[in-house]
Design a protein around this motif. Sequence first.
Motif, mmCIF file in Angstrom:
data_model
loop_
_atom_site.group_PDB
_atom_site.id
_atom_site.type_symbol
_atom_site.label_atom_id
_atom_site.label_comp_id
_atom_site.label_asym_id
_atom_site.label_seq_id
_atom_site.Cartn_x
_atom_site.Cartn_y
_atom_site.Cartn_z
ATOM 1 N N UNK A 158 0.855 -1.174 0.000
ATOM 2 C CA UNK A 158 0.000 0.000 0.000
ATOM 3 C C UNK A 158 0.900 1.235 0.000
ATOM 4 N N UNK A 159 1.107 1.788 -1.183
ATOM 5 C CA UNK A 159 1.893 3.009 -1.334
ATOM 6 C C UNK A 159 1.117 3.954 -2.251
ATOM 7 N N UNK A 160 1.607 5.169 -2.406
ATOM 8 C CA UNK A 160 0.955 6.111 -3.314
ATOM 9 C C UNK A 160 0.969 5.592 -4.742
ATOM 10 N N UNK A 161 2.087 5.067 -5.152
ATOM 11 C CA UNK A 161 2.211 4.550 -6.511
ATOM 12 C C UNK A 161 1.298 3.343 -6.723
ATOM 13 N N UNK A 162 1.248 2.441 -5.757
ATOM 14 C CA UNK A 162 0.401 1.259 -5.875
ATOM 15 C C UNK A 162 -1.072 1.631 -5.903
ATOM 16 N N UNK A 163 -1.466 2.624 -5.119
ATOM 17 C CA UNK A 163 -2.851 3.089 -5.118
ATOM 18 C C UNK A 163 -3.209 3.708 -6.462
ATOM 19 N N UNK A 164 -2.303 4.498 -7.017
ATOM 20 C CA UNK A 164 -2.526 5.101 -8.334
ATOM 21 C C UNK A 164 -2.699 4.018 -9.398
ATOM 22 N N UNK A 165 -1.842 2.999 -9.384
ATOM 23 C CA UNK A 165 -1.915 1.913 -10.365
ATOM 24 C C UNK A 165 -3.217 1.136 -10.217
ATOM 25 N N UNK A 166 -3.647 0.888 -8.980
ATOM 26 C CA UNK A 166 -4.878 0.127 -8.779
ATOM 27 C C UNK A 166 -6.111 0.913 -9.234
ATOM 28 N N UNK A 167 -6.102 2.221 -9.045
ATOM 29 C CA UNK A 167 -7.245 3.034 -9.470
ATOM 30 C C UNK A 167 -7.292 3.220 -10.984
ATOM 31 N N UNK A 168 -6.159 3.495 -11.587
ATOM 32 C CA UNK A 168 -6.126 3.818 -13.008
ATOM 33 C C UNK A 168 -6.098 2.582 -13.918
ATOM 34 N N UNK A 169 -5.327 1.571 -13.533
ATOM 35 C CA UNK A 169 -5.058 0.442 -14.427
ATOM 36 C C UNK A 169 -5.610 -0.891 -13.928
ATOM 37 N N UNK A 170 -6.314 -0.883 -12.804
ATOM 38 C CA UNK A 170 -6.884 -2.101 -12.235
ATOM 39 C C UNK A 170 -5.814 -3.181 -12.034
ATOM 40 N N UNK A 171 -4.648 -2.764 -11.550
ATOM 41 C CA UNK A 171 -3.542 -3.674 -11.262
ATOM 42 C C UNK A 171 -3.188 -3.535 -9.784
ATOM 43 N N UNK A 172 -2.780 -4.619 -9.179
ATOM 44 C CA UNK A 172 -2.510 -4.617 -7.743
ATOM 45 C C UNK A 172 -1.100 -5.115 -7.471
ATOM 46 N N UNK A 173 -0.512 -4.635 -6.379
ATOM 47 C CA UNK A 173 0.865 -4.976 -6.042
ATOM 48 C C UNK A 173 0.899 -5.793 -4.754
ATOM 49 N N UNK A 174 1.758 -6.798 -4.747
ATOM 50 C CA UNK A 174 1.936 -7.661 -3.587
ATOM 51 C C UNK A 174 3.415 -7.898 -3.356
ATOM 52 N N UNK A 175 3.773 -8.074 -2.111
ATOM 53 C CA UNK A 175 5.097 -8.587 -1.783
ATOM 54 C C UNK A 175 4.967 -10.102 -1.776
ATOM 55 N N UNK A 176 5.841 -10.769 -2.502
ATOM 56 C CA UNK A 176 5.751 -12.225 -2.633
ATOM 57 C C UNK A 176 7.061 -12.879 -2.221
ATOM 58 N N UNK A 177 6.985 -14.167 -2.019
ATOM 59 C CA UNK A 177 8.151 -14.963 -1.655
ATOM 60 C C UNK A 177 9.149 -14.939 -2.811
ATOM 61 N N UNK A 178 10.430 -14.695 -2.539
ATOM 62 C CA UNK A 178 11.419 -14.641 -3.633
ATOM 63 C C UNK A 178 11.596 -15.972 -4.360
ATOM 64 N N UNK A 179 11.202 -17.078 -3.752
ATOM 65 C CA UNK A 179 11.331 -18.383 -4.396
ATOM 66 C C UNK A 179 10.160 -18.704 -5.317
ATOM 67 N N UNK A 180 9.105 -17.896 -5.299
ATOM 68 C CA UNK A 180 7.900 -18.173 -6.080
ATOM 69 C C UNK A 180 8.103 -17.807 -7.548
ATOM 70 N N UNK A 181 7.544 -18.627 -8.423
ATOM 71 C CA UNK A 181 7.571 -18.351 -9.856
ATOM 72 C C UNK A 181 6.316 -17.576 -10.247
ATOM 73 N N UNK A 182 6.297 -17.082 -11.497
ATOM 74 C CA UNK A 182 5.138 -16.318 -11.951
ATOM 75 C C UNK A 182 3.869 -17.169 -11.966
ATOM 76 N N UNK A 183 3.972 -18.422 -12.367
ATOM 77 C CA UNK A 183 2.795 -19.286 -12.391
ATOM 78 C C UNK A 183 2.287 -19.565 -10.980
#
Length: 79
Positions: A28-53
């Motif tokens: 939850x940052x200013x940039x993440x809020x802007x992206x979620x409002x404008x582009x319907x995209x969301x940001x998460x912190x994820x495990x570094x071992x996780x793959x995209x799938x």
Amino acid sequence: MVTLRRAPKYERSGPALDPYQVVIRPLITEKATHISERHNAYTFEVNPLATKTEIKSAVETLFNVKVLGVHTMNVRGRM
């Protein structure tokens, strides 16, 4: 777990991750809020071992949504 469209080139050496281990927390940052409002995209912190799938299937499982794409970024900590 994750169904791939093709056979993997190599076997994964890391542990099998649960969806709750893949997605650590939402960012939850200013940039993440802007992206979620404008582009319907969301940001998460994820495990570094996780793959995209794995990230895609974890978000779909946890939030009951259809994920169109996953973009990842490795961020170095401040010193």
